[in-house]
Design an enzyme around this catalytic site. Structure first.
Site, short mmCIF file in Angstrom:
data_model
loop_
_atom_site.label_atom_id
_atom_site.label_comp_id
_atom_site.label_asym_id
_atom_site.label_seq_id
_atom_site.Cartn_x
_atom_site.Cartn_y
_atom_site.Cartn_z
N ARG A 1 0.77 -1.23 -0.15
CA ARG A 1 0.41 0.28 -0.03
C ARG A 1 0.63 0.99 0.06
O ARG A 1 0.75 2.26 -0.81
CB ARG A 1 -1.00 -0.16 1.34
CG ARG A 1 -1.90 -1.23 0.85
CD ARG A 1 -2.90 -1.02 2.28
NE ARG A 1 -2.14 -2.17 2.95
CZ ARG A 1 -1.80 -2.15 4.79
NH1 ARG A 1 -3.26 -1.34 5.02
NH2 ARG A 1 -1.05 -2.54 5.21
N ASP B 1 -5.55 -4.31 3.38
CA ASP B 1 -3.67 -4.43 3.03
C ASP B 1 -4.67 -5.86 2.22
O ASP B 1 -4.81 -6.70 2.15
CB ASP B 1 -4.24 -5.85 4.14
CG ASP B 1 -2.30 -6.46 4.28
OD1 ASP B 1 -1.98 -6.60 3.43
OD2 ASP B 1 -1.93 -6.79 4.99
#
Ligand code: 4NP
Length: 155
Positions: free
Chosen positions: A16, A124
């Site tokens: 990310r 996630d």
């Protein structure tokens, strides 16, 4: 503000936050903003690794560059150096706040506070499928636009 410094933070610094770094570098350049941009992880297991191949593939397809990125953990000096320390999820934010000196706590925010999505966290994608990486990109592009507007409004 003199040249603003932005640090994107996730857990591993391989999915990310490297994506946020790549997307935001692109947006800042297009907007003509002089910004220092970096990313880091609250965990150090992936230190020195390239961004996850799935993140690189998805980001590259949308025209972003991950050149020069390798994973690193957050360090104590980051709380002095950076003006914006932007966590991808609440767990990352809590971890950052547990380490931040009192005078830096105000720098720590959820990145999606700058976005228009009803979602507060960038989920996630590590253990999920390809669709997760596209969703990460969608959320990051939207919040990135908001952060550009915020920086353009700062004196
Ligand atoms: P990231 O994703 O925090 O977006 O970089 C993850 C990468 C690695 C792990 C978890 C999340 N891991 O458990 O190794």
């Amino acid at each position: 503000m003199s040249k603003p410094k932005v640090l994107f933070v996730c857990l591993g610094n391989i999915c990310r936050s490297p994506t946020a770094e790549a997307v935001f570098r692109h947006k800042a350049r297009l907007a003509g903003l002089d910004v220092e941009i970096d990313s880091a992880g609250t965990g150090g297991w992936h230190r020195g690794e390239l961004p996850d191949e799935r993140a690189r593939e998805a980001g590259t397809r949308r025209g972003y560059s991950f050149a020069g990125q390798t994973a690193r953990p957050v360090e104590q000096d980051d709380f002095e150096i950076f003006d914006f320390i932007l966590a991808m999820d609440r767990r990352n934010r809590a971890e950052l706040l547990s380490k931040a000196p009192e005078n830096a706590r105000h720098k720590v925010k959820l990145f999606l506070e700058y976005g228009t999505s009803s979602e507060a966290e960038v989920p996630d994608p590590y253990y999920g499928g390809a669709r997760g990486f596209e969703h990460v990109l969608d959320l990051i592009e939207d919040a990135g636009d908001g952060l550009i507007r915020t920086l353009q409004q700062s004196p």
